[in-house]
Design a protein around this motif. Structure first.
Motif, PDB file in Angstrom:
ATOM      1  N   ALA A  88     -18.503 115.852  25.987  1.00 12.97           N
ATOM      2  CA  ALA A  88     -17.945 115.766  27.335  1.00 12.97           C
ATOM      3  C   ALA A  88     -18.966 116.298  28.344  1.00 12.97           C
ATOM      4  O   ALA A  88     -19.618 117.308  28.117  1.00 12.97           O
ATOM      5  N   GLY A  89     -19.080 115.603  29.465  1.00 19.60           N
ATOM      6  CA  GLY A  89     -20.076 116.013  30.448  1.00 19.60           C
ATOM      7  C   GLY A  89     -21.469 115.607  30.043  1.00 19.60           C
ATOM      8  O   GLY A  89     -22.440 116.208  30.481  1.00 19.60           O
ATOM      9  N   GLY A  90     -21.581 114.571  29.211  1.00 22.78           N
ATOM     10  CA  GLY A  90     -22.882 114.159  28.707  1.00 22.78           C
ATOM     11  C   GLY A  90     -23.465 112.976  29.458  1.00 22.78           C
ATOM     12  O   GLY A  90     -22.758 112.209  30.104  1.00 22.78           O
ATOM     13  N   ASP A  91     -24.794 112.847  29.355  1.00 22.23           N
ATOM     14  CA  ASP A  91     -25.525 111.728  29.932  1.00 22.23           C
ATOM     15  C   ASP A  91     -25.972 110.797  28.818  1.00 22.23           C
ATOM     16  O   ASP A  91     -26.414 111.249  27.759  1.00 22.23           O
ATOM     17  N   VAL A  92     -25.882 109.503  29.061  1.00 24.04           N
ATOM     18  CA  VAL A  92     -26.274 108.501  28.084  1.00 24.04           C
ATOM     19  C   VAL A  92     -27.467 107.719  28.626  1.00 24.04           C
ATOM     20  O   VAL A  92     -27.460 107.279  29.773  1.00 24.04           O
ATOM     21  N   TYR A  93     -28.485 107.564  27.780  1.00 24.29           N
ATOM     22  CA  TYR A  93     -29.662 106.778  28.119  1.00 24.29           C
ATOM     23  C   TYR A  93     -29.806 105.674  27.082  1.00 24.29           C
ATOM     24  O   TYR A  93     -29.948 105.954  25.891  1.00 24.29           O
ATOM     25  N   CYS A  94     -29.754 104.421  27.519  1.00 23.85           N
ATOM     26  CA  CYS A  94     -29.878 103.280  26.612  1.00 23.85           C
ATOM     27  C   CYS A  94     -31.166 102.524  26.918  1.00 23.85           C
ATOM     28  O   CYS A  94     -31.327 101.990  28.025  1.00 23.85           O
ATOM     29  N   ALA A  95     -32.059 102.504  25.939  1.00 21.95           N
ATOM     30  CA  ALA A  95     -33.321 101.768  26.079  1.00 21.95           C
ATOM     31  C   ALA A  95     -33.507 100.845  24.884  1.00 21.95           C
ATOM     32  O   ALA A  95     -34.622 100.632  24.418  1.00 21.95           O
ATOM     33  N   LEU A  96     -32.392 100.313  24.384  1.00 24.67           N
ATOM     34  CA  LEU A  96     -32.452  99.385  23.265  1.00 24.67           C
ATOM     35  C   LEU A  96     -32.954  98.026  23.742  1.00 24.67           C
ATOM     36  O   LEU A  96     -32.580  97.567  24.812  1.00 24.67           O
ATOM     37  N   GLY A  97     -33.782  97.406  22.930  1.00 24.02           N
ATOM     38  CA  GLY A  97     -34.267  96.094  23.322  1.00 24.02           C
ATOM     39  C   GLY A  97     -35.214  95.516  22.293  1.00 24.02           C
ATOM     40  O   GLY A  97     -35.846  96.238  21.533  1.00 24.02           O
ATOM     41  N   THR A  98     -35.295  94.204  22.268  1.00 27.31           N
ATOM     42  CA  THR A  98     -36.199  93.506  21.375  1.00 27.31           C
ATOM     43  C   THR A  98     -36.649  92.239  22.088  1.00 27.31           C
ATOM     44  O   THR A  98     -36.451  92.082  23.297  1.00 27.31           O
ATOM     45  N   THR A  99     -37.273  91.335  21.371  1.00 23.26           N
ATOM     46  CA  THR A  99     -37.608  90.023  21.898  1.00 23.26           C
ATOM     47  C   THR A  99     -36.964  88.981  20.995  1.00 23.26           C
ATOM     48  O   THR A  99     -36.623  89.274  19.841  1.00 23.26           O
ATOM     49  N   ILE A 100     -36.817  87.783  21.505  1.00 20.99           N
ATOM     50  CA  ILE A 100     -36.235  86.733  20.679  1.00 20.99           C
ATOM     51  C   ILE A 100     -37.128  86.462  19.472  1.00 20.99           C
ATOM     52  O   ILE A 100     -36.640  86.240  18.358  1.00 20.99           O
TER      53      ILE A 100
END
Length: 233
Positions: free
Chosen positions: A66-78
């Protein structure tokens, strides 16, 4: 007041820059990383978890963020994913799955790497996937949601992507020509993008925002001296 951070995509170019900065940021007493393989890194505030993003469960996240920050840097190429369907699974479904489980667990701020030109109505499959991802993350109802839409991201990747070395050189040379409406297409160093993402959540401003090139510069006028290398994705 200290907070917790949850990072998905730490083995990639931007994610590696995020991890280095989060671990030295005194505002975070815990940095939980969800990754497909071991990081090979130890730190007193690091909680690294090897997960299967396709089967991610609430139990894979730490208790009480609770009270957390989320960082999403997921990614790829086709090309790397092998098909359009596999690409969508990573760039859209994995990102939304992480964001949804974290929101259910109490996280209230999120920053996500998307792409310049993202839009659910785009004719380009890549940009359509990014737009669909943004729409689904927005629907999760985070009090603060920040989408970062870079063009070409500069930095050294451990896993070489064919053509990116030449593309990075060309993007750097052409950057001064990208003015006016074309400014969002200027390349950005991975470290500056990561620093901007952290700065945006630190503002603690409720709402949904789309950040592009000029926002990166404003949020991270001095991105700090973290080497632009180490990414593996």
């Amino acid at each position: 007041m200290t907070r917790s951070a949850l990072l998905a995509g730490a083995t990639g170019l931007v994610g590696g820059q995020l991890l280095a900065r989060l671990l030295r940021d005194p505002r975070y007493d815990r940095v939980t990383v969800l990754a497909r393989r071991p990081l090979g890194l130890e730190h007193p505030r690091l909680d690294a978890r090897v997960v299967d993003f396709a089967k991610l469960r609430a139990d894979d996240l730490p208790p009480g963020p609770a009270g957390g920050d989320v960082y999403c840097a997921l990614g790829t190429t086709i090309a790397q994913a092998g098909s359009q369907e596999a690409f969508r699974e990573v760039d859209q479904h994995h990102t939304v799955r992480v964001a949804g489980l974290a929101r259910d667990a109490g996280a209230d701020r999120i920053a996500v790497v998307s792409s310049v030109g993202a839009g659910s109505g785009s004719r380009a499959f890549y940009l359509r996937v990014k737009g669909d991802m943004e729409a689904e993350v927005t629907a999760l109802g985070y009090p603060q949601t920040e989408f970062f839409r870079p063009s070409f991201i500069l930095g050294r990747r451990a896993a070489h992507r064919r053509g990116e070395g030449l593309g990075g050189s060309a993007a750097t040379v052409l950057a001064p020509l990208l003015a006016g409406p074309a400014r969002p297409y200027r390349p950005v160093p991975a470290g500056r993008l990561a620093a901007a993402m952290i700065a945006a959540l630190a503002e603690d401003r409720p709402g949904v925002r789309v950040r592009t090139y000029d926002d990166f510069l404003a949020l991270a006028p001095d991105p700090g001296a973290v080497a632009e290398s180490g990414g593996r994705g």
